[in-house]
Design an enzyme around this catalytic site. Structure first.
Site, mmCIF file in Angstrom:
data_model
loop_
_atom_site.group_PDB
_atom_site.id
_atom_site.type_symbol
_atom_site.label_atom_id
_atom_site.label_comp_id
_atom_site.label_asym_id
_atom_site.label_seq_id
_atom_site.Cartn_x
_atom_site.Cartn_y
_atom_site.Cartn_z
ATOM 1 N N ASN A 109 0.820 -1.221 0.000
ATOM 2 C CA ASN A 109 0.000 0.000 0.000
ATOM 3 C C ASN A 109 0.853 1.269 0.000
ATOM 4 O O ASN A 109 0.611 2.190 -0.784
ATOM 5 C CB ASN A 109 -0.947 0.005 1.202
ATOM 6 N N THR A 154 -17.335 37.479 -30.774
ATOM 7 C CA THR A 154 -18.057 37.031 -29.581
ATOM 8 C C THR A 154 -19.290 36.316 -30.114
ATOM 9 O O THR A 154 -19.809 36.696 -31.179
ATOM 10 C CB THR A 154 -18.494 38.189 -28.651
ATOM 11 N N HIS A 155 -19.733 35.307 -29.419
ATOM 12 C CA HIS A 155 -20.856 34.477 -29.898
ATOM 13 C C HIS A 155 -20.600 33.951 -31.303
ATOM 14 O O HIS A 155 -21.539 33.730 -32.063
ATOM 15 C CB HIS A 155 -22.176 35.262 -29.880
ATOM 16 N N SER A 276 -10.350 12.665 -47.876
ATOM 17 C CA SER A 276 -11.481 11.744 -47.889
ATOM 18 C C SER A 276 -11.198 10.606 -48.854
ATOM 19 O O SER A 276 -10.515 10.793 -49.859
ATOM 20 C CB SER A 276 -12.724 12.516 -48.310
ATOM 21 N N LYS A 282 -11.063 17.024 -50.501
ATOM 22 C CA LYS A 282 -11.102 17.321 -49.074
ATOM 23 C C LYS A 282 -9.733 17.468 -48.411
ATOM 24 O O LYS A 282 -8.799 16.729 -48.695
ATOM 25 C CB LYS A 282 -11.868 16.212 -48.349
ATOM 26 N N ASN A 284 -9.180 17.661 -44.546
ATOM 27 C CA ASN A 284 -9.910 17.652 -43.276
ATOM 28 C C ASN A 284 -8.988 17.857 -42.069
ATOM 29 O O ASN A 284 -7.897 17.294 -42.028
ATOM 30 C CB ASN A 284 -10.653 16.316 -43.116
ATOM 31 N N GLU A 289 -9.523 17.648 -34.736
ATOM 32 C CA GLU A 289 -10.721 16.956 -34.245
ATOM 33 C C GLU A 289 -10.365 15.935 -33.177
ATOM 34 O O GLU A 289 -11.067 15.784 -32.173
ATOM 35 C CB GLU A 289 -11.455 16.291 -35.418
ATOM 36 N N TYR A 316 -6.665 1.668 2.783
ATOM 37 C CA TYR A 316 -6.488 1.159 1.418
ATOM 38 C C TYR A 316 -7.666 0.285 1.007
ATOM 39 O O TYR A 316 -8.174 -0.500 1.794
ATOM 40 C CB TYR A 316 -5.198 0.327 1.301
ATOM 41 N N GLN A 321 -6.415 0.758 -7.044
ATOM 42 C CA GLN A 321 -5.634 0.259 -8.179
ATOM 43 C C GLN A 321 -6.207 0.766 -9.503
ATOM 44 O O GLN A 321 -5.485 0.978 -10.467
ATOM 45 C CB GLN A 321 -5.648 -1.268 -8.145
#
Ligand code: ARG
Length: 489
Positions: A109, A154-155, A276, A282, A284, A289, A316, A321
């Site tokens: 432990n 903004t927004h 793609s 494409k 990407n 992401e 413990y 674990q």
């Protein structure tokens, strides 16, 4: 049948299925080296306290060397964790008369908690270095963009113009705080649980402070029950990662948006994009992401660990674990993400002309115009806001519409308020507007240059901090080495 050194007294053997279910050996790879270090420090301390003889201690240390050379692969994987597998291998190598003495005054432990902290502090130092690299990347790109006007949002709607430097410096600043959080967490990671044994300490006359020093810990975790029970340092560390990843994810999101045809403000380097399998045109932003998605994974690790720990009675419990893999994975993902983000940032191409173009259109100068009405005509800001708002509603913020709106709102023509066409034209110029925003932290080029210098100074100071932390650890490693040599005579 194997002679299981852990179960042989009290229990029968486990089925393979149950061993597989309970084993931590796979994620213990992360702590293999730290475990050997903890073993060494414990043995050196035991010998110095005359709890075990020097000869036995020397034999154990030689056995541990061999185990280190052989690597984790040679351990018996039917044991439930790396600690007991190492001890079993040690006994196999040097016999139980000496090898069986290593675990006196200790439990797995306090051992595992020590190992995790040691492995973790290395990763934290590495993460600190990577954060600094990313900070420098943002600073470098900010320097290139001191006079580069971009639309600010903004927004997600065009709001006011700013500069690319100002935008990138925002990330340099938030990363600075991440670094600060990291070193702060480090202080509480680098504390020593060893000597707490199972939870109730031990009647052996251990010298906890000595083992603590040999292992490069800054201090003891005093209360032995707390020392084995807490994983607060793991929660804190993952929270550092989660916070940092949130910033990375926001940046990733911006690179995704900004590289679309619709925004067209940047182009990512080919290396950081994919194409793609069906649409040949494409490009990407897959890397961005994945950064965004892995942020979710790290947040999940944080919530998992909080939930694992929340209802555990002292002291413990095997539940603990289950914390380790989350901690290890959160760090791995975060280190990786910071590194990749730096590369992506360093190589992305900026479309300066589009940035400027989009700053000029879309009413971005409306605030500046209202401010000008306040400064020149002495109008209350709320009135100026109404005039410009009405002009926008009429379809534009040119002099004619401002004139009309001004008359409608105040009953007076602009000339009567001291406002000429020239005032309006100047207020519509983003360069002048940005130059004026020279308050601390604003986008004016002079102010951004000052901020760049300050950010750079802080990265340097933080690098020094990491260096001195690392030196302390290296110094402790040398002390442990020397103590081992001395013991062997
Ligand atoms: N593999 C265990 C862990 O990671 C080590 C400690 C085991 N202690 C025990 N009492 N079963 O937590």
């Amino acid at each position: 049948m194997k002679d299981d050194i852990l179960r042989r007294g009290r229990l029968g053997l486990q089925s393979e299925e149950v061993t597989l279910f309970t084993s931590s050996l796979e994620s213990d790879r992360w702590i293999f080296d730290s475990d050997l270090m903890v073993d060494e420090a414990h043995v050196v301390m035991l010998a110095r306290q005359q709890i075990i003889g020097e000869e036995d201690a020397a034999k154990i240390l030689t056995g541990l060397d061999r185990i280190r050379e052989d690597g984790i692969e040679l351990l018996d994987s039917s044991y439930e964790d790396v600690h007991i597998a190492i001890e079993a291998r040690l006994i196999e190598l040097i016999g139980e008369e000496a090898g069986g003495r290593m675990h006196a005054g200790r439990s797995r432990n306090d051992e595992v908690a020590s190992c995790i902290r040691i492995a973790l502090r290395k990763d934290l130092i590495e993460l600190g270095r990577l954060i600094n690299r990313l900070r420098l990347a943002f600073i470098e790109r900010a320097r290139e963009g001191v006079s580069l006007i971009i639309p600010g949002f903004t927004h997600l709607q065009r709001a006011q113009p700013t500069t690319l430097a100002h935008h990138f410096l925002s990330y340099a600043c938030s990363l600075e705080r991440s670094f600060e959080r990291l070193t702060d967490a480090y202080k509480r990671v680098n504390l020593c649980p060893l000597g707490a044994a199972a939870f109730a300490a031990t009647g052996f006359p251990l010298d906890r402070a000595y083992a603590c020093e040999l292992l490069g810990f800054d201090d003891l975790l005093e209360n032995s029950m707390d020392a084995v029970s807490t994983r607060d340092f793991a929660i804190e560390t993952i929270s550092v990662c989660a916070n940092l990843m949130t910033d990375i994810s926001r940046f990733a999101e911006e690179t995704i948006l900004w590289s679309t045809d619709e925004f067209n403000l940047i182009e990512l380097a080919d290396e950081y994009t994919s194409t793609s399998s069906i649409m040949p045109q494409k490009k990407n932003p897959d890397v961005s992401e994945l950064l965004r998605a892995r942020t979710g994974t790290v947040h999940g690790h944080l919530v998992s660990v909080l939930s694992i720990c929340k209802a555990l009675p002292n002291s413990y419990n095997r539940d603990l674990q289950e914390v380790t893999p989350h901690l290890k994975d959160a760090l791995m993902i975060t280190k990786n993400a910071v590194n990749i983000t730096a590369g992506m940032l360093e190589t992305l191409e900026v479309h300066a002309d589009v940035m400027l173009d989009k700053s000029l259109s879309g009413f971005s100068m409306a605030t500046e115009l209202a401010d000008m009405l306040v400064r020149t005509a002495g109008l209350p800001f709320r009135t100026a806001h109404q005039i410009v708002g009405s002009a926008v509603r009429m379809g534009g913020i040119d002099f004619e519409r401002i004139e009309e709106a001004c008359e409608r709102v105040t009953g007076r023509r602009p000339e009567q308020l001291g406002i000429e066409r020239d005032h309006v034209d100047r207020a519509l110029d983003p360069v002048t507007s940005i130059d004026q925003r020279s308050v601390v932290g604003g986008p004016a080029p002079e102010e951004c240059l000052r901020s760049i210098r300050e950010r750079e100074r802080r990265v340097k100071a933080d690098e020094e901090r990491l260096k001195s932390i690392n030196e302390r650890l290296m110094h402790a490693e040398k002390r442990l080495d020397d103590a081992i040599k001395e013991l062997r005579g």
